[in-house]
Design an enzyme around this catalytic site. Sequence first.
Site, PDB file in Angstrom:
ATOM      1  N   GLU A 113       0.834  -1.199   0.000  1.00 52.50           N
ATOM      2  CA  GLU A 113       0.000   0.000   0.000  1.00 52.50           C
ATOM      3  C   GLU A 113       0.871   1.252   0.000  1.00 52.50           C
ATOM      4  OE1 GLU A 113      -4.206  -1.483   1.865  1.00 52.50           O
ATOM      5  OE2 GLU A 113      -2.794  -0.540   3.254  1.00 52.50           O
ATOM      6  N   CYS A 150      -0.736   6.402   9.922  1.00 51.50           N
ATOM      7  CA  CYS A 150       0.453   5.731  10.451  1.00 51.50           C
ATOM      8  C   CYS A 150       0.066   4.489  11.231  1.00 51.50           C
ATOM      9  CB  CYS A 150       1.208   6.699  11.344  1.00 51.50           C
ATOM     10  SG  CYS A 150       2.668   6.005  12.130  1.00 51.50           S
TER      11      CYS A 150
END
Length: 389
Positions: free
Chosen positions: A90, A368
Amino acid sequence: MSALFGKSLPELTELAATLGQKPYRARQIFDALYKQRVTDFDAITPLSQELRSSLAAEHTVGLPEIVQTAVSVDGTERYLMRMEDGETVETVWMPDGDGVENTDDAEEAADNRADAKFVDKRNWGALAPLGYRRSTICISSQVGCAVNCQFCLTAKLGIKRDLTAGEIAGQVAAVLNRHKIQMGKDRINLVFMGMGEPFLNYDNFMKSVLLLVEGIGIPASRMTVSTSGIEPAIRRFAQETVRPNLALSLNGSNDKVREQVMPITRKWNIEKLLDAVNTIPLSKRDWVTFEYVMLGGINDQLSNAHEVLALLKGMHAKVNLIVWNPGPDMPYTQPTAEDVDVFQQTLIQNGLPCYIRRPRGRDIYAACGQLKRTVEPEKPADALVQLTA
């Protein structure tokens, strides 16, 4: 069939020689791959049709393919990238950054303003030079990750393989092509903070950096690499002549706390890591960033803040606080807003620059610690997710 994207100019020069071509042909191919970001050999028009056909017979361009896109309510886009062997990673596009990059001229200017504390840091785009778009691409370096940080969804995948230099840099080219970015006109920052530990794939990571600098044209000063703390690689990194900015994932104010959330601490403790970081030559304008994921009740108290101050005393460092981004079946909670504020202000008041990273794409698992090779559409209860093939 082998991919040409990822080959350096010397490698392309050697390839051109095997085809009976002069060295300048290698430069034409290099520029077409990286500056023009071609996706088809027929687009390399300076080459003869015969040469283009010869290349196509044995090689592919080799850019990763965007096979799925998730669009966040905040404009962030998460891409599922498929490599030529079918493996996926990703990559994330943040159209106006996450509010903490230290490589943007407008941001530096804003920080130096007399009224800096009143600047709305939620809208850095308004401060950027006229005519520029300022965006950040978050890049993966491995398929999965072997480091096993307990708060990170990527860790649940384990490790499948390293990405090649071409697959790392190719993520950038694919995203730039998607958004029709013009280098020199649009301002791009890169963060090697996606899937994987870049310093456990060191050679491919550094080769990708050189391709991005020399080929695509993104200065190393606009790149940041995040590491969980691979001590020998940090020392090796310190010797590089072309080197991105470094961000070390601290995430604990002492070894006991850090080992609880980052088992790699058992191999390289905080003292060893800081000693390695101190070997990196820094100019007056350079900083080492320490990332600190805040986990409710674990590392977010005033005592932790004072321990961080003691650890980083005397270093040319800044701290980015990251409020933990939730994921399914994760045994953590977010800190309170009050604890985050007290932590930040304690560092600032004691002379240590400290910023809070604005979460981007949390609703689509793009923030994150949330990347996990999503291959099926997901829609969290509190989020609007648009998925496209």
